[in-house]
Motif scaffolding. Structure first.
Motif, PDB file in Angstrom:
ATOM      1  N   ASP A  96      12.167  23.474   2.210  1.00 40.58           N
ATOM      2  CA  ASP A  96      11.063  23.500   3.259  1.00 40.58           C
ATOM      3  C   ASP A  96       9.829  23.977   2.706  1.00 40.58           C
ATOM      4  O   ASP A  96       9.752  25.262   2.635  1.00 40.58           O
ATOM      5  N   SER A 110       7.209  24.245   4.045  1.00 40.81           N
ATOM      6  CA  SER A 110       6.299  24.999   4.833  1.00 40.81           C
ATOM      7  C   SER A 110       6.817  26.682   4.834  1.00 40.81           C
ATOM      8  O   SER A 110       5.948  27.264   5.410  1.00 40.81           O
ATOM      9  N   GLU A 111       7.864  26.663   4.454  1.00 37.95           N
ATOM     10  CA  GLU A 111       8.272  28.206   4.256  1.00 37.95           C
ATOM     11  C   GLU A 111       8.361  28.471   3.118  1.00 37.95           C
ATOM     12  O   GLU A 111       9.068  29.552   2.483  1.00 37.95           O
ATOM     13  N   SER A 170       2.711  26.457   4.916  1.00 37.58           N
ATOM     14  CA  SER A 170       3.254  27.619   4.576  1.00 37.58           C
ATOM     15  C   SER A 170       2.310  28.744   4.789  1.00 37.58           C
ATOM     16  O   SER A 170       2.680  30.109   4.507  1.00 37.58           O
ATOM     17  N   LYS A 186      10.009  27.366   0.473  1.00 37.82           N
ATOM     18  CA  LYS A 186      11.491  27.054   0.014  1.00 37.82           C
ATOM     19  C   LYS A 186      11.605  26.110  -0.937  1.00 37.82           C
ATOM     20  O   LYS A 186      11.809  24.665  -0.257  1.00 37.82           O
ATOM     21  N   THR A 195       3.486  31.221   7.507  1.00 36.61           N
ATOM     22  CA  THR A 195       4.586  32.060   7.268  1.00 36.61           C
ATOM     23  C   THR A 195       4.172  33.399   7.563  1.00 36.61           C
ATOM     24  O   THR A 195       3.160  34.006   6.735  1.00 36.61           O
TER      25      THR A 195
END
Length: 138
Positions: free
Chosen positions: A8, A10-11, A111, A13, A114
């Motif tokens: 992901d 956006s995180e 991201s 990962k 976060t």
């Protein structure tokens, strides 16, 4: 190694390979390709030498979408963005797209939202202002 269903962006990962990879902005790629073209012409001894089409097309593309044109500005953009502890791909996306406001920056680089990364709205605003200053004085 992350499985596809665990990734992901956006995180952040995205897997070790991508986290460690060096990402370049279009402006940096343009500088590298121009240098390579100059090398090829110099080595051939003929300034009218045809360059490979893929090289010419790639150079046209990155020049078209480059936000910064001179080498000093490109270097300064990387230095400015590096101060904000961004992941390489975040730096490249922001340097390529030059978002105009915090919401746009968060939209193109999710991201940044976060928690715990030190990228609150004020920090993102400072980053964007620093980027704008480089663009202004280019």
């Amino acid at each position: 190694m992350l499985r596809a269903d665990e990734e992901d962006a956006s995180e952040l990962k995205i897997g070790d390979d991508f986290l460690k990879a060096k990402c370049l902005m279009n402006s940096e790629v343009a500088i590298l390709l121009e240098h390579r073209c100059d090398q090829m012409k110099h080595m051939s001894g003929d300034s009218t030498t045809q360059l490979p089409q893929v090289l010419e097309k790639s150079l046209q593309y990155v020049k078209r979408f480059s936000r910064f044109t001179n080498q000093g500005s490109v270097k300064q953009v990387r230095e400015v963005l590096s101060r904000y502890q961004l992941a390489e791909f975040e730096l490249a996306v922001i340097g390529n797209l030059c978002p105009e406001n915090v919401d746009e920056a968060k939209s193109v680089v999710p991201s940044l939202k976060t928690k715990g990364r030190g990228h609150d709205d004020e920090a993102i605003e400072r980053l964007l202002n620093d980027l704008l200053m480089v663009k202004k004085f280019e």
